[in-house]
Every structure is written in C-alpha cells, then in structure tokens.
Scaffold this motif. Structure first.
Motif, PDB file in Angstrom:
ATOM      1  N   MET A  58     -33.404  50.817  21.504  1.00 40.12           N
ATOM      2  CA  MET A  58     -34.408  50.612  20.494  1.00 40.12           C
ATOM      3  C   MET A  58     -34.698  49.117  20.383  1.00 40.12           C
ATOM      4  O   MET A  58     -33.792  48.309  20.197  1.00 40.12           O
ATOM      5  N   THR A  59     -35.939  48.733  20.518  1.00 40.38           N
ATOM      6  CA  THR A  59     -36.337  47.335  20.414  1.00 40.38           C
ATOM      7  C   THR A  59     -36.057  46.810  19.016  1.00 40.38           C
ATOM      8  O   THR A  59     -36.321  47.478  18.022  1.00 40.38           O
ATOM      9  N   ILE A  60     -35.520  45.591  18.969  1.00 43.13           N
ATOM     10  CA  ILE A  60     -35.355  44.901  17.686  1.00 43.13           C
ATOM     11  C   ILE A  60     -36.193  43.625  17.723  1.00 43.13           C
ATOM     12  O   ILE A  60     -36.446  43.068  18.793  1.00 43.13           O
ATOM     13  N   ILE A  61     -36.627  43.222  16.554  1.00 40.17           N
ATOM     14  CA  ILE A  61     -37.445  42.023  16.411  1.00 40.17           C
ATOM     15  C   ILE A  61     -36.632  41.003  15.634  1.00 40.17           C
ATOM     16  O   ILE A  61     -36.091  41.308  14.573  1.00 40.17           O
ATOM     17  N   LYS A  62     -36.559  39.791  16.137  1.00 42.66           N
ATOM     18  CA  LYS A  62     -35.923  38.680  15.439  1.00 42.66           C
ATOM     19  C   LYS A  62     -37.006  37.646  15.153  1.00 42.66           C
ATOM     20  O   LYS A  62     -37.757  37.254  16.060  1.00 42.66           O
ATOM     21  N   ILE A  63     -37.106  37.251  13.902  1.00 41.33           N
ATOM     22  CA  ILE A  63     -38.112  36.276  13.493  1.00 41.33           C
ATOM     23  C   ILE A  63     -37.392  35.087  12.866  1.00 41.33           C
ATOM     24  O   ILE A  63     -36.663  35.247  11.894  1.00 41.33           O
ATOM     25  N   ASN A  64     -37.596  33.924  13.453  1.00 42.99           N
ATOM     26  CA  ASN A  64     -37.082  32.700  12.869  1.00 42.99           C
ATOM     27  C   ASN A  64     -38.241  32.063  12.119  1.00 42.99           C
ATOM     28  O   ASN A  64     -39.216  31.619  12.735  1.00 42.99           O
ATOM     29  N   ALA A  65     -38.165  32.069  10.788  1.00 40.01           N
ATOM     30  CA  ALA A  65     -39.202  31.481   9.940  1.00 40.01           C
ATOM     31  C   ALA A  65     -38.828  30.025   9.702  1.00 40.01           C
ATOM     32  O   ALA A  65     -37.839  29.738   9.030  1.00 40.01           O
ATOM     33  N   ILE A  66     -39.607  29.113  10.286  1.00 43.20           N
ATOM     34  CA  ILE A  66     -39.291  27.685  10.240  1.00 43.20           C
ATOM     35  C   ILE A  66     -40.308  26.970   9.356  1.00 43.20           C
ATOM     36  O   ILE A  66     -41.510  27.002   9.633  1.00 43.20           O
ATOM     37  N   THR A  67     -39.823  26.332   8.306  1.00 41.76           N
ATOM     38  CA  THR A  67     -40.692  25.536   7.454  1.00 41.76           C
ATOM     39  C   THR A  67     -40.837  24.158   8.092  1.00 41.76           C
ATOM     40  O   THR A  67     -39.841  23.488   8.391  1.00 41.76           O
ATOM     41  N   VAL A  68     -42.088  23.768   8.309  1.00 41.09           N
ATOM     42  CA  VAL A  68     -42.413  22.538   9.023  1.00 41.09           C
ATOM     43  C   VAL A  68     -43.334  21.694   8.137  1.00 41.09           C
ATOM     44  O   VAL A  68     -44.300  22.223   7.594  1.00 41.09           O
ATOM     45  N   PRO A  69     -43.073  20.408   7.992  1.00 39.70           N
ATOM     46  CA  PRO A  69     -44.009  19.566   7.241  1.00 39.70           C
ATOM     47  C   PRO A  69     -45.412  19.668   7.840  1.00 39.70           C
ATOM     48  O   PRO A  69     -45.563  19.942   9.037  1.00 39.70           O
ATOM     49  N   SER A  70     -46.430  19.433   7.042  1.00 42.81           N
ATOM     50  CA  SER A  70     -47.811  19.612   7.497  1.00 42.81           C
ATOM     51  C   SER A  70     -48.144  18.784   8.732  1.00 42.81           C
ATOM     52  O   SER A  70     -48.982  19.187   9.534  1.00 42.81           O
ATOM     53  N   ASP A  71     -47.472  17.669   8.939  1.00 42.39           N
ATOM     54  CA  ASP A  71     -47.747  16.839  10.115  1.00 42.39           C
ATOM     55  C   ASP A  71     -46.807  17.139  11.288  1.00 42.39           C
ATOM     56  O   ASP A  71     -46.843  16.451  12.300  1.00 42.39           O
ATOM     57  N   GLY A  72     -45.971  18.178  11.183  1.00 42.54           N
ATOM     58  CA  GLY A  72     -44.983  18.460  12.223  1.00 42.54           C
ATOM     59  C   GLY A  72     -45.294  19.632  13.134  1.00 42.54           C
ATOM     60  O   GLY A  72     -44.584  19.865  14.108  1.00 42.54           O
ATOM     61  N   GLY A  73     -46.349  20.369  12.842  1.00 45.24           N
ATOM     62  CA  GLY A  73     -46.651  21.561  13.631  1.00 45.24           C
ATOM     63  C   GLY A  73     -46.918  21.294  15.092  1.00 45.24           C
ATOM     64  O   GLY A  73     -46.438  22.024  15.968  1.00 45.24           O
ATOM     65  N   ASP A  74     -47.682  20.258  15.385  1.00 48.00           N
ATOM     66  CA  ASP A  74     -47.983  19.940  16.789  1.00 48.00           C
ATOM     67  C   ASP A  74     -46.704  19.624  17.563  1.00 48.00           C
ATOM     68  O   ASP A  74     -46.553  20.021  18.714  1.00 48.00           O
ATOM     69  N   GLU A  75     -45.779  18.924  16.923  1.00 48.35           N
ATOM     70  CA  GLU A  75     -44.515  18.597  17.586  1.00 48.35           C
ATOM     71  C   GLU A  75     -43.681  19.848  17.811  1.00 48.35           C
ATOM     72  O   GLU A  75     -43.064  20.013  18.860  1.00 48.35           O
ATOM     73  N   LEU A  76     -43.657  20.748  16.838  1.00 42.88           N
ATOM     74  CA  LEU A  76     -42.926  22.007  17.011  1.00 42.88           C
ATOM     75  C   LEU A  76     -43.493  22.780  18.199  1.00 42.88           C
ATOM     76  O   LEU A  76     -42.753  23.241  19.061  1.00 42.88           O
ATOM     77  N   ALA A  77     -44.812  22.891  18.258  1.00 42.53           N
ATOM     78  CA  ALA A  77     -45.465  23.605  19.364  1.00 42.53           C
ATOM     79  C   ALA A  77     -45.155  22.919  20.700  1.00 42.53           C
ATOM     80  O   ALA A  77     -44.901  23.594  21.704  1.00 42.53           O
TER      81      ALA A  77
END
Length: 108
Positions: free
Chosen positions: A1-20
């Motif tokens: 049975m497939t399981i889904i794991k979601i890591n919810a990461i809070t990122v400052p508004s100016d940090g999204g590009d770096e995370l990506a």
C-alpha cells in the motif's frame, strides 16, 4: 500500500528560491531507493510560507530504510562552504513531517 510522506517546511518569504535551488541540486538522489515511487516539491501560490515536500513510498519500511541510509544523511547535510565563504544556513525555519495513506482518488 502506497504511503505519502509530506515534509511541511516553513520558509521565510525571501528563501523559497534557495529552497527550490537546493532541491534541484539533489534531483534524482532518492530515485533508486527501494520502494520509492515519486517526489514533488510544492510551492505555495498564496501568502503562505510553507512549502511541501511530498514523497510516495511503497510502504513504511521503505521510507524508514531511506531515513537511516547514508544517502539520506548525505542529502540532508549542510552544504560544504567554498573557501573563504561562511557555511550555508538552513533555508527553512521549521518543518513538520506528515504521514498519509491514499484513501481515494483517480490514481493518475
């Protein structure tokens, strides 16, 4: 049975590009793990600061085996700084791991 794991990461508004960028640099690193079925990095399209890292696994055992693998440790270590530069700081300010099983849908 497939399981889904979601890591919810809070990122400052100016940090999204770096995370990506950091996730793009590791693209495919988990693809060959037994039981791995897929990965998606989800970017918020509203004012939220939480990005979601969604992975699908054949079962909990496959996910746990990846968590304890050298590949996981390697992918989640801090980047080695270039000479004369400070070490890269974490992009996220917090994270939370969610676990789900598929309860319905179209299967696409």
């Amino acid at each position: 049975m497939t399981i889904i794991k979601i890591n919810a990461i809070t990122v400052p508004s100016d940090g999204g590009d770096e995370l990506a960028r950091r996730f793009a640099a590791r693209a495919g690193a988990v693809d060959d793990r037994p039981g791995f079925e897929g990965f998606e990095l989800l970017k918020p399209t509203d004012d939220r600061l939480t990005w979601l890292v969604l992975t699908r696994w054949a079962d909990e055992e496959s996910f746990q085996a990846w968590l304890t693998s050298p590949s996981f440790a390697h992918g989640h270590r801090s980047e080695t700084p270039k000479e004369g530069e400070p070490a890269a700081r974490p992009v996220g300010v917090s994270s939370e791991l969610w676990s789900y099983a598929i309860a319905g849908g179209t299967g696409h």
